[in-house]
Motif scaffolding. Structure first.
Motif, PDB file in Angstrom:
ATOM      1  N   GLY A  71       0.773  -1.227   0.000  1.00 38.75           N
ATOM      2  CA  GLY A  71       0.000   0.000   0.000  1.00 38.75           C
ATOM      3  C   GLY A  71       0.805   1.278   0.000  1.00 38.75           C
ATOM      4  N   GLY A  72       2.122   1.181   0.098  1.00 37.67           N
ATOM      5  CA  GLY A  72       2.944   2.369   0.070  1.00 37.67           C
ATOM      6  C   GLY A  72       3.003   2.976  -1.320  1.00 37.67           C
ATOM      7  N   GLY A  73       3.620   4.139  -1.400  1.00 37.39           N
ATOM      8  CA  GLY A  73       3.751   4.816  -2.670  1.00 37.39           C
ATOM      9  C   GLY A  73       4.215   6.236  -2.489  1.00 37.39           C
ATOM     10  N   LEU A  74       4.109   7.001  -3.564  1.00 35.86           N
ATOM     11  CA  LEU A  74       4.492   8.408  -3.582  1.00 35.86           C
ATOM     12  C   LEU A  74       3.250   9.265  -3.437  1.00 35.86           C
ATOM     13  CD1 LEU A  74       6.616  10.639  -4.068  1.00 35.86           C
ATOM     14  CD2 LEU A  74       6.172  10.355  -6.517  1.00 35.86           C
ATOM     15  N   VAL A  75       3.277  10.189  -2.494  1.00 38.65           N
ATOM     16  CA  VAL A  75       2.138  11.052  -2.244  1.00 38.65           C
ATOM     17  C   VAL A  75       2.635  12.459  -1.926  1.00 38.65           C
ATOM     18  CG1 VAL A  75       2.035  10.499   0.223  1.00 38.65           C
ATOM     19  CG2 VAL A  75      -0.042  11.242  -0.957  1.00 38.65           C
ATOM     20  N   GLN A  76       1.826  13.453  -2.260  1.00 37.37           N
ATOM     21  CA  GLN A  76       2.170  14.834  -1.951  1.00 37.37           C
ATOM     22  C   GLN A  76       1.904  15.151  -0.482  1.00 37.37           C
ATOM     23  OE1 GLN A  76      -0.247  17.015  -4.792  1.00 37.37           O
ATOM     24  NE2 GLN A  76       1.470  17.157  -6.216  1.00 37.37           N
ATOM     25  N   THR A  77       2.590  16.159   0.014  1.00 36.31           N
ATOM     26  CA  THR A  77       2.337  16.638   1.365  1.00 36.31           C
ATOM     27  C   THR A  77       0.847  16.921   1.555  1.00 36.31           C
ATOM     28  OG1 THR A  77       4.541  17.591   1.576  1.00 36.31           O
ATOM     29  CG2 THR A  77       2.832  18.462   3.024  1.00 36.31           C
ATOM     30  N   GLY A  78       0.298  16.431   2.663  1.00 35.80           N
ATOM     31  CA  GLY A  78      -1.114  16.593   2.945  1.00 35.80           C
ATOM     32  C   GLY A  78      -1.986  15.461   2.443  1.00 35.80           C
ATOM     33  N   GLY A  79      -1.435  14.558   1.666  1.00 38.93           N
ATOM     34  CA  GLY A  79      -2.195  13.448   1.129  1.00 38.93           C
ATOM     35  C   GLY A  79      -2.346  12.312   2.113  1.00 38.93           C
ATOM     36  N   SER A  80      -2.989  11.242   1.647  1.00 40.47           N
ATOM     37  CA  SER A  80      -3.293  10.088   2.492  1.00 40.47           C
ATOM     38  C   SER A  80      -2.902   8.794   1.802  1.00 40.47           C
ATOM     39  CB  SER A  80      -4.788  10.039   2.823  1.00 40.47           C
ATOM     40  OG  SER A  80      -5.201  11.179   3.554  1.00 40.47           O
ATOM     41  N   LEU A  81      -2.588   7.799   2.608  1.00 42.69           N
ATOM     42  CA  LEU A  81      -2.349   6.440   2.142  1.00 42.69           C
ATOM     43  C   LEU A  81      -2.908   5.474   3.172  1.00 42.69           C
ATOM     44  CD1 LEU A  81       1.372   6.528   0.918  1.00 42.69           C
ATOM     45  CD2 LEU A  81      -0.642   6.162  -0.530  1.00 42.69           C
ATOM     46  N   ARG A  82      -3.304   4.289   2.724  1.00 38.94           N
ATOM     47  CA  ARG A  82      -3.674   3.213   3.625  1.00 38.94           C
ATOM     48  C   ARG A  82      -2.767   2.024   3.370  1.00 38.94           C
ATOM     49  NH1 ARG A  82      -9.233  -0.330   4.337  1.00 38.94           N
ATOM     50  NH2 ARG A  82      -8.407  -1.277   2.424  1.00 38.94           N
ATOM     51  N   LEU A  83      -2.011   1.645   4.390  1.00 37.08           N
ATOM     52  CA  LEU A  83      -1.136   0.492   4.310  1.00 37.08           C
ATOM     53  C   LEU A  83      -1.866  -0.752   4.797  1.00 37.08           C
ATOM     54  CD1 LEU A  83       2.163   2.004   5.771  1.00 37.08           C
ATOM     55  CD2 LEU A  83       1.227   2.169   3.439  1.00 37.08           C
ATOM     56  N   SER A  84      -1.495  -1.894   4.236  1.00 34.94           N
ATOM     57  CA  SER A  84      -2.062  -3.171   4.637  1.00 34.94           C
ATOM     58  C   SER A  84      -0.959  -4.116   5.077  1.00 34.94           C
ATOM     59  CB  SER A  84      -2.839  -3.810   3.485  1.00 34.94           C
ATOM     60  OG  SER A  84      -3.937  -3.019   3.097  1.00 34.94           O
ATOM     61  N   CYS A  85      -1.273  -4.952   6.041  1.00 35.25           N
ATOM     62  CA  CYS A  85      -0.371  -5.996   6.516  1.00 35.25           C
ATOM     63  C   CYS A  85      -1.137  -7.303   6.505  1.00 35.25           C
ATOM     64  CB  CYS A  85       0.132  -5.665   7.919  1.00 35.25           C
ATOM     65  SG  CYS A  85       1.112  -6.970   8.697  1.00 35.25           S
ATOM     66  N   ALA A  86      -0.815  -8.169   5.565  1.00 39.62           N
ATOM     67  CA  ALA A  86      -1.460  -9.469   5.452  1.00 39.62           C
ATOM     68  C   ALA A  86      -0.684 -10.488   6.268  1.00 39.62           C
ATOM     69  CB  ALA A  86      -1.531  -9.898   3.994  1.00 39.62           C
ATOM     70  N   VAL A  87      -1.365 -11.138   7.195  1.00 38.09           N
ATOM     71  CA  VAL A  87      -0.744 -12.083   8.115  1.00 38.09           C
ATOM     72  C   VAL A  87      -1.195 -13.487   7.766  1.00 38.09           C
ATOM     73  CG1 VAL A  87      -0.415 -12.724  10.528  1.00 38.09           C
ATOM     74  CG2 VAL A  87      -0.745 -10.317   9.904  1.00 38.09           C
ATOM     75  N   SER A  88      -0.252 -14.412   7.677  1.00 41.37           N
ATOM     76  CA  SER A  88      -0.566 -15.805   7.394  1.00 41.37           C
ATOM     77  C   SER A  88       0.313 -16.722   8.237  1.00 41.37           C
ATOM     78  CB  SER A  88      -0.397 -16.127   5.912  1.00 41.37           C
ATOM     79  OG  SER A  88       0.949 -15.942   5.504  1.00 41.37           O
ATOM     80  N   GLY A  89      -0.109 -17.973   8.345  1.00 37.62           N
ATOM     81  CA  GLY A  89       0.680 -18.967   9.045  1.00 37.62           C
ATOM     82  C   GLY A  89       0.645 -18.863  10.553  1.00 37.62           C
ATOM     83  N   SER A  90      -0.352 -18.182  11.102  1.00 38.12           N
ATOM     84  CA  SER A  90      -0.441 -18.006  12.537  1.00 38.12           C
ATOM     85  C   SER A  90      -1.881 -17.742  12.940  1.00 38.12           C
ATOM     86  CB  SER A  90       0.452 -16.860  13.009  1.00 38.12           C
ATOM     87  OG  SER A  90      -0.025 -15.629  12.491  1.00 38.12           O
ATOM     88  N   ILE A  91      -2.128 -17.821  14.240  1.00 36.00           N
ATOM     89  CA  ILE A  91      -3.419 -17.417  14.788  1.00 36.00           C
ATOM     90  C   ILE A  91      -3.476 -15.901  14.798  1.00 36.00           C
ATOM     91  CG2 ILE A  91      -4.939 -17.487  16.782  1.00 36.00           C
ATOM     92  CD1 ILE A  91      -4.612 -20.157  15.356  1.00 36.00           C
ATOM     93  N   PHE A  92      -4.499 -15.330  14.182  1.00 29.56           N
ATOM     94  CA  PHE A  92      -4.595 -13.891  14.025  1.00 29.56           C
ATOM     95  C   PHE A  92      -5.421 -13.242  15.126  1.00 29.56           C
ATOM     96  CE2 PHE A  92      -6.467 -10.005  12.431  1.00 29.56           C
ATOM     97  CZ  PHE A  92      -5.413  -9.385  11.780  1.00 29.56           C
ATOM     98  N   ASP A  93      -6.590 -13.807  15.407  1.00 28.77           N
ATOM     99  CA  ASP A  93      -7.579 -13.116  16.232  1.00 28.77           C
ATOM    100  C   ASP A  93      -7.084 -12.802  17.641  1.00 28.77           C
ATOM    101  OD1 ASP A  93     -10.715 -14.589  15.004  1.00 28.77           O
ATOM    102  OD2 ASP A  93      -9.075 -13.563  13.976  1.00 28.77           O
ATOM    103  N   ASN A  94      -6.256 -13.648  18.216  1.00 24.39           N
ATOM    104  CA  ASN A  94      -5.805 -13.474  19.587  1.00 24.39           C
ATOM    105  C   ASN A  94      -4.498 -12.697  19.708  1.00 24.39           C
ATOM    106  OD1 ASN A  94      -7.042 -16.747  19.876  1.00 24.39           O
ATOM    107  ND2 ASN A  94      -7.995 -14.976  20.872  1.00 24.39           N
ATOM    108  N   ALA A  95      -4.013 -12.152  18.609  1.00 24.68           N
ATOM    109  CA  ALA A  95      -2.729 -11.460  18.593  1.00 24.68           C
ATOM    110  C   ALA A  95      -2.900  -9.955  18.468  1.00 24.68           C
ATOM    111  CB  ALA A  95      -1.871 -11.968  17.446  1.00 24.68           C
ATOM    112  N   GLY A  96      -1.941  -9.224  19.049  1.00 28.66           N
ATOM    113  CA  GLY A  96      -1.814  -7.805  18.799  1.00 28.66           C
ATOM    114  C   GLY A  96      -0.774  -7.551  17.716  1.00 28.66           C
ATOM    115  N   PHE A  97      -0.891  -6.411  17.057  1.00 31.95           N
ATOM    116  CA  PHE A  97       0.013  -6.070  15.965  1.00 31.95           C
ATOM    117  C   PHE A  97       0.443  -4.617  16.061  1.00 31.95           C
ATOM    118  CE2 PHE A  97      -2.503  -9.599  14.486  1.00 31.95           C
ATOM    119  CZ  PHE A  97      -1.552 -10.431  13.916  1.00 31.95           C
ATOM    120  N   GLY A  98       1.616  -4.338  15.504  1.00 29.07           N
ATOM    121  CA  GLY A  98       2.129  -2.990  15.486  1.00 29.07           C
ATOM    122  C   GLY A  98       2.653  -2.606  14.122  1.00 29.07           C
ATOM    123  N   TRP A  99       2.680  -1.305  13.877  1.00 34.19           N
ATOM    124  CA  TRP A  99       3.335  -0.729  12.716  1.00 34.19           C
ATOM    125  C   TRP A  99       4.586   0.006  13.173  1.00 34.19           C
ATOM    126  CZ3 TRP A  99       2.461  -1.496   7.649  1.00 34.19           C
ATOM    127  CH2 TRP A  99       1.237  -2.028   7.268  1.00 34.19           C
TER     128      TRP A  99
END
Length: 115
Positions: A8-36
């Motif tokens: 989801g990264g890319g080039l954006v102008q000052t003041g713009g917006s982006l949404r990053l995604s983190c796809a998780v596999s191979g583990s239990i997801f629901d009971n885990a916390g995550f950080g950026w």
């Protein structure tokens, strides 16, 4: 086999917006916390935001409320909505488990904010 893949990264102008995604596999997801996290070449990797298994969020003070972390348990995906981006937000952004990080960090996704 745990995998965390950022996108989801890319080039954006000052003041713009982006949404990053983190796809998780191979583990239990629901009971885990995550950080950026983000890192500039030659600098340390900094914590940006985290979300717990029950959806509680927290952010680095310097972000001043511009970012929002969320999760979709049905898709095993964590998101980082970034608004009002500034040149100093330019970095490679990574996701990982929180508070206990998986020891193998991914490639991350590059965010570049132009002046």
């Amino acid at each position: 086999q745990v995998q965390l893949v950022e996108s989801g990264g890319g080039l954006v102008q000052t003041g713009g917006s982006l949404r990053l995604s983190c796809a998780v596999s191979g583990s239990i997801f629901d009971n885990a916390g995550f950080g950026w996290y983000r890192q500039v070449p030659g600098k340390q990797r900094d914590w940006v935001a985290r979300i717990t298994s029950v959806g509680s969020t927290a952010y680095a003070d310097s972000l001043k409320g511009r970012f929002a972390i969320s999760r979709d348990n049905a898709k095993n995906t964590v998101y980082l909505q970034m608004n009002n981006l500034k040149p100093e937000d330019t970095a490679v952004y990574y996701c990982n488990y929180w508070p206990r990080s998986f020891d193998s960090w991914g490639q991350g996704t590059q965010v570049t904010v132009s002046s």
